[in-house]
Design an enzyme around this catalytic site. Structure first.
Site, PDB file in Angstrom:
ATOM      1  CE  LYS A 193      -1.858   2.599   3.212  1.00 13.25           C
ATOM      2  NZ  LYS A 193      -1.837   3.918   2.546  1.00 13.25           N
ATOM      3  CD  GLU A 267      13.364   3.616   7.322  1.00 11.72           C
ATOM      4  OE1 GLU A 267      13.343   4.560   8.143  1.00 11.72           O
ATOM      5  OE2 GLU A 267      13.243   3.755   6.107  1.00 11.72           O
ATOM      6  CB  CYS A 301      13.396   8.344   7.483  1.00 12.94           C
ATOM      7  SG  CYS A 301      14.192   7.326   6.237  1.00 12.94           S
ATOM      8  CD  GLU A 398      11.013  12.010  11.372  1.00 14.00           C
ATOM      9  OE1 GLU A 398       9.983  11.460  11.792  1.00 14.00           O
ATOM     10  OE2 GLU A 398      11.786  11.492  10.564  1.00 14.00           O
TER      11      GLU A 398
HETATM   12  P1  NDP Z   1       2.523   7.707   8.494  1.00 15.61           P
HETATM   13  O1  NDP Z   1       3.334   6.875   9.388  1.00 15.61           O
HETATM   14  O2  NDP Z   1       1.227   8.213   8.975  1.00 15.61           O
HETATM   15  O3  NDP Z   1       2.223   6.901   7.140  1.00 15.61           O
HETATM   16  C1  NDP Z   1       3.081   5.960   6.557  1.00 15.61           C
HETATM   17  C2  NDP Z   1       2.242   4.891   5.855  1.00 15.61           C
HETATM   18  O4  NDP Z   1       1.435   4.212   6.807  1.00 15.61           O
HETATM   19  C3  NDP Z   1       1.265   5.454   4.841  1.00 15.61           C
HETATM   20  O5  NDP Z   1       1.129   4.549   3.774  1.00 15.61           O
HETATM   21  C4  NDP Z   1      -0.020   5.537   5.631  1.00 15.61           C
HETATM   22  O6  NDP Z   1      -1.170   5.552   4.850  1.00 15.61           O
HETATM   23  C5  NDP Z   1       0.068   4.260   6.432  1.00 15.61           C
HETATM   24  N1  NDP Z   1      -0.759   4.252   7.641  1.00 15.61           N
HETATM   25  C6  NDP Z   1      -1.222   5.306   8.358  1.00 15.61           C
HETATM   26  N2  NDP Z   1      -1.949   4.858   9.405  1.00 15.61           N
HETATM   27  C7  NDP Z   1      -1.927   3.521   9.351  1.00 15.61           C
HETATM   28  C8  NDP Z   1      -2.487   2.485  10.153  1.00 15.61           C
HETATM   29  N3  NDP Z   1      -3.197   2.759  11.250  1.00 15.61           N
HETATM   30  N4  NDP Z   1      -2.292   1.206   9.799  1.00 15.61           N
HETATM   31  C9  NDP Z   1      -1.556   0.906   8.713  1.00 15.61           C
HETATM   32  N5  NDP Z   1      -1.009   1.834   7.912  1.00 15.61           N
HETATM   33  C10 NDP Z   1      -1.183   3.116   8.226  1.00 15.61           C
HETATM   34  O7  NDP Z   1       3.384   8.886   8.004  1.00 15.61           O
HETATM   35  P2  NDP Z   1       2.852  10.207   7.312  1.00 15.61           P
HETATM   36  O8  NDP Z   1       3.001   9.925   5.897  1.00 15.61           O
HETATM   37  O9  NDP Z   1       1.518  10.659   7.708  1.00 15.61           O
HETATM   38  O10 NDP Z   1       3.865  11.227   7.932  1.00 15.61           O
HETATM   39  C11 NDP Z   1       3.774  11.655   9.278  1.00 15.61           C
HETATM   40  C12 NDP Z   1       5.140  11.819   9.842  1.00 15.61           C
HETATM   41  O11 NDP Z   1       5.826  10.581   9.792  1.00 15.61           O
HETATM   42  C13 NDP Z   1       6.043  12.748   9.074  1.00 15.61           C
HETATM   43  O12 NDP Z   1       5.864  14.055   9.417  1.00 15.61           O
HETATM   44  C14 NDP Z   1       7.381  12.227   9.460  1.00 15.61           C
HETATM   45  O13 NDP Z   1       7.753  12.766  10.697  1.00 15.61           O
HETATM   46  C15 NDP Z   1       7.177  10.762   9.596  1.00 15.61           C
HETATM   47  N6  NDP Z   1       7.583  10.001   8.428  1.00 15.61           N
HETATM   48  C16 NDP Z   1       8.700   9.260   8.491  1.00 15.61           C
HETATM   49  C17 NDP Z   1       9.119   8.571   7.395  1.00 15.61           C
HETATM   50  C18 NDP Z   1      10.307   7.732   7.396  1.00 15.61           C
HETATM   51  O14 NDP Z   1      10.784   7.385   6.336  1.00 15.61           O
HETATM   52  N7  NDP Z   1      10.833   7.356   8.528  1.00 15.61           N
HETATM   53  C19 NDP Z   1       8.401   8.636   6.135  1.00 15.61           C
HETATM   54  C20 NDP Z   1       7.196   9.393   6.185  1.00 15.61           C
HETATM   55  C21 NDP Z   1       6.830  10.041   7.297  1.00 15.61           C
HETATM   56  P3  NDP Z   1      -1.806   6.941   4.400  1.00 15.61           P
HETATM   57  O15 NDP Z   1      -0.744   7.661   3.669  1.00 15.61           O
HETATM   58  O16 NDP Z   1      -2.907   6.504   3.535  1.00 15.61           O
HETATM   59  O17 NDP Z   1      -2.219   7.635   5.650  1.00 15.61           O
END
Ligand code: NDP
Length: 819
Positions: A193, A267, A301, A398
């Protein structure tokens, strides 16, 4: 009119737009509307709800994709399950051919993928074209190689099954490659996803895969919100979850998968340091900072978001940095001559802005260069915040945007302390022309990727992943394969908690591990040995910091043998005993000459010495086992012999599992170091009271960890006898600590303890559930037995790579060479 001479004077860039025509044509071909990609086909559920995807640089609507419902997720997982039956049986050399075809196809569609990625995400085309898509292809080539070699190089492993993969929006294609390539190479099938902000490139990739002829169902792409993600995670037919995203959602997923027997790799976020020493090439370091924090608008990240610069050069460095910032160009992602594109979404833009304002509120000085931003689109200026306190939330949290905070230090020790002053541990860089200093700092910073005089260098052959709250598991490199395989002897754990829900718990966390100390043993048990004069009482104590200590609670646990006779008593430990033991374990690992700092030769000598001393008391230990368990003398003897043998095994491994050189694309050296995890809490199984204890303790200490051992609850006396062996074997106090008592009661304190880095638990299915669940608080690593049998006498099950893997965490240190 601008003359040529003017241009030479200003060296101003002209516009260099990339054409979106091909990407738009592809979107048009689909009517700018996409269903789910299942079994190599577009499936469009009749009643599907659609949601829109916008270009963050321009605000234009790109397309709509379907919001997955339960039946879509079920269909994708069913497709993956069916495909798994044949894909997992397909010879590695054949899987390699398919992966090679995918890699070739990625290269054929390179430009289209890059343009679509930049339109959907807002990242500069320069980056998607030169970094993201080349790395996408590279991952498929690299892991095609491992598919080719699996049957010979990983002959003791099998695929895991159906993998649920959830990725974020910052590197949609790269994250997809990190997840899909190793999974399918090892014979698994996937349901992936993409993030809601960025899902179009994954859909294009799906077509690239289908064109390459990959059998239907091996790769399925589902679009939808976090709710759809949750459906994948909780689906009973999914065998492993691989997630990249925020620590908060990582925690949720750890909770959702607890006790289910599903593998999980997380991660998560980071707040990675960039440490600049006084002797660094400051101009190079300034460029390094640009790569560290303004690459991908800081939405990385492992972004180097905390600058830690030596005080005596700080003023000069910050000035150079500000000058450089004033030359950064921010603009449309399809302009080839920009440095920074757009922030992915308005809500993310707001978050970034919130943190900058917070930095100001916390006393920081905010610098943003006077550079033009496009009038339309989600652009944010590169930002530097100085003069903050190390404890300020802007320094700790972050931000995930183009915001750098800076601190200063005086001594290298202070630099390391500042670098490690974070709950995260994903990456970091050190800048110095003194190779000794740089490598020393790189080895001391607690993070999974350390770059020397560079930052944000990636390659498929170098593993990537976090320490601490940045998660666990590795992607990339050989180490990344172990997320997608399980030992051949091991079936997919299906824990039975009697709740009929595949292992999920029903109790509440409060009740788990509750324990009331026992009353005195029955008098007839006490008289069991028939002496007319009572024997001299010998109640073993706890073993903490190399000393025998009484239990804090002054309660006692009776050990009743197989025939119902009292065979001894041990202390009934409590929270305080565990806390003391953790403290002792910490003191000796972190000391200057600490256990983790010793060389493997020294640790192997000590393990041999333990084996020698155990063997010297062979008969006595065998008798104890027989007394407690009622097994035959032969069986007791065999257990002691196996324990001695096992100590030899880990004495052998103490100086042979340090890591390896990764053959990455970096010109230089990339070293994968297997570092200790830290303080490990270990709850031992009841079967094989001595061998179970030794099989878990030995790999942990061989690899430089210190341990808090909870011996078998029913038969703890082999472990308490064992501390006399430790006492005579030169084991420094605090390396092995032994706390006897109620297994779950003690484990609960361990798993909730902030300073415990990992918990291994070989108790019940219910206990395993709670260990995994509670570990999410600080994302500690766990390894649990789910209450399922393991033959500790068997070398395949009782020792080897699985144990060493759990006892270490891989740090990759990247060192470029040449002038
Ligand atoms: P999220 O952790 O919310 O999302 C990452 C993925 O998880 C997306 O595909 C999201 O779907 C999905 N997801 C969200 N909620 C659930 C759930 N309950 N069960 C299963 N999957 C879920 O990150 P965001 O994209 O919203 O970013 C928020 C913050 O996360 C950023 O500001 C940053 O600080 C951090 N981040 C860190 C990353 C890294 O590489 N370490 C990458 C991205 C974000 P959907 O997009 O449809 O909500």
């Amino acid at each position: 009119m601008t003359t040529l001479l003017d241009l030479f004077k200003t060296m101003e860039y002209g516009p260099a737009p990339e054409s979106p025509a091909a990407a738009n044509a592809w979107l048009e071909e689909h009517g700018r509307k996409f269903g789910q990609f299942i079994n190599n086909e577009w499936v469009t559920p009749k009643a599907a709800k659609y949601y829109s995807s916008f270009n963050p640089s321009t605000g234009e609507l790109l397309a709509e994709t379907a919001q997955a419902e339960k039946k879509d997720v079920d269909a994708a997982i069913a497709a993956a399950r069916t495909a798994f039956e044949t894909w997992s049986e397909t010879p590695g050399v054949v899987r390699a051919r398919y992966m090679y075809a995918i890699a070739r196809n990625i290269q054929k569609h390179h430009r289209l993928l890059a343009v679509l990625e930049s339109m959907d995400n807002g990242k500069p085309i320069r980056e998607s074209r030169d970094v993201d898509v080349p790395l996408l292809a590279r991952h498929f080539y690299y892991y095609a190689g491992w598919a080719q070699l699996m049957e010979t190089e990983l002959r003791d492993y099998q695929p895991v099954g159906v993998i649920g993969q959830i990725i974020p929006w910052n590197f949609p294609l790269m994250m997809l490659a990190w997840k899909i390539a190793p999974a399918i190479a090892m014979g698994n099938t996937v349901v992936l996803k993409p993030a809601s902000y960025t899902r179009l490139s994954a859909l294009l990739f799906a077509e690239v895969v289908a064109e390459a002829g990959l059998p239907p169902g091996v790769v399925n792409i589902i679009t939808g919100s976090g709710k759809a993600g949750e459906m994948i995670v909780t689906h009973p037919d999914v065998d492993k979850i691989a997630f990249t995203g925020s620590t908060e959602i990582g925690r949720t997923l750890r909770h959702l998968t607890a006790g289910s027997g599903k593998k999980i790799s997380l991660e998560l976020g980071g707040k990675s340091p960039v440490v600049v020493f006084e002797d660094a090439d400051l101009d190079a370091a300034v460029e390094g900072v640009v790569d560290a924090i303004w690459f991908n608008q800081g939405q990385v990240c492992c972004a180097g978001s905390r600058l830690i610069v030596q005080e005596n050069v700080a003023g000069r460095f910050i000035q150079k940095l500000k000058t450089r910032m004033s030359h950064l160009r921010v603009g449309d992602s399809l302009d080839k001559s920009i440095d920074m594109g757009a922030i992915v979404d308005k809500s993310q833009w707001d978050t970034v802005d919130y943190w900058v304002k917070m930095g100001e509120k916390e006393g920081g000085k905010v610098f943003q260069p006077d550079i033009p931003l496009p009038t339309k689109g989600l652009f944010y200026k590169p930002t530097l915040i100085t003069d903050l306190d190390p404890a300020a939330s802007t320094v700790q949290e972050e931000i995930f945007g183009p915001v750098l905070v800076s601190l200063t230090f005086r001594t290298p020790e202070e630099a390391i302390a500042l670098a490690n002053n974070t709950r995260y541990g994903l990456g970091g860089s050190v800048w110095s022309d003194n190779i000794n200093l740089a490598l020393d700092a790189a080895s001391k910073i607690k993070a999974g990727a350390l770059w020397v005089n560079c930052h944000n260098v990636f390659d498929a052959a170098g593993g990537f992943g976090g320490y601490r709250e940045s998660g666990f598991g590795r992607e990339g490199g050989r180490e990344g394969l172990f997320e997608y395989v399980r030992p051949k002897w091991m079936e997919r754990p299906r824990p039975d908690m009697g709740t009929g829900d595949g292992g999920r718990g029903t109790g509440d966390a409060k009740a788990w591990g509750e324990h009331t100390p026992s009353r005195p043993a029955r008098p007839e048990a006490g008289r069991a040995n028939g002496h007319s004069i009572p024997p001299v009482d010998r109640t073993p104590k706890m073993y903490v910091g190399g000393k025998q200590v009484r239990p804090d609670g002054a309660y006692t646990l009776s050990v009743v043998g197989a025939k119902g006779k009292l065979v001894g008593q041990v202390g009934d430990g409590n929270r305080k005993d565990i806390r003391n033991a953790v403290e002792a374990a910490h003191a000796v690992i972190e000391a200057k000459q600490g256990w983790a700092m010793r060389h493997g030769y020294n640790r192997s000598q000590i393990l041999y010495f333990i084996a020698e001393n155990l063997d010297a008391r062979n008969a006595e230990f065998a008798t104890r086992i027989v007394e407690m368990t009622g097994r035959t003398k032969r069986s007791g003897q065999a257990e002691v012999d196996a324990a001695v043998e096992r100590l030899f095994t880990y004495a052998a491994w103490a100086d042979k599992y340090g890591g390896n050189i990764q053959e990455t694309t970096l010109r230089g050296i990339t070293v994968a170091v297997n570092e200790p995890v830290g303080v490990i809490g270990i709850a031992c199984p009841d079967e094989y009271p001595l061998l179970g204890f030794v099989s878990l303790m030995a790999p942990a200490i061989a690899r430089g960890n210190t341990v808090v051992m909870i011996p078998s609850q029913r038969f703890p006396l082999s472990a308490t006898d064992f501390y006399q062996v430790l006492d005579t074997s030169d084991v420094p106090g605090g390396v092995v600590n032994i706390v006897t008592g109620d297994r779950d009661h003690l484990t609960k304190t361990l798993v909730q303890h902030e300073d415990v880095d990992a918990v291994w638990y070989f108790g019940s299915a219910e206990g395993s559930y709670w260990v995994e669940y509670e570990s999410a608080a600080n994302m500690k690593r766990t390894w649990v037995g789910y209450g399922l049998p393991r033959d500790w006498m068997d070398r395949e099950q009782g020792e080897g790579h699985e144990f060493l893997h759990e006892a270490t965490q891989v740090k990759n240190i990247w060192v470029p060479t040449g002038e």
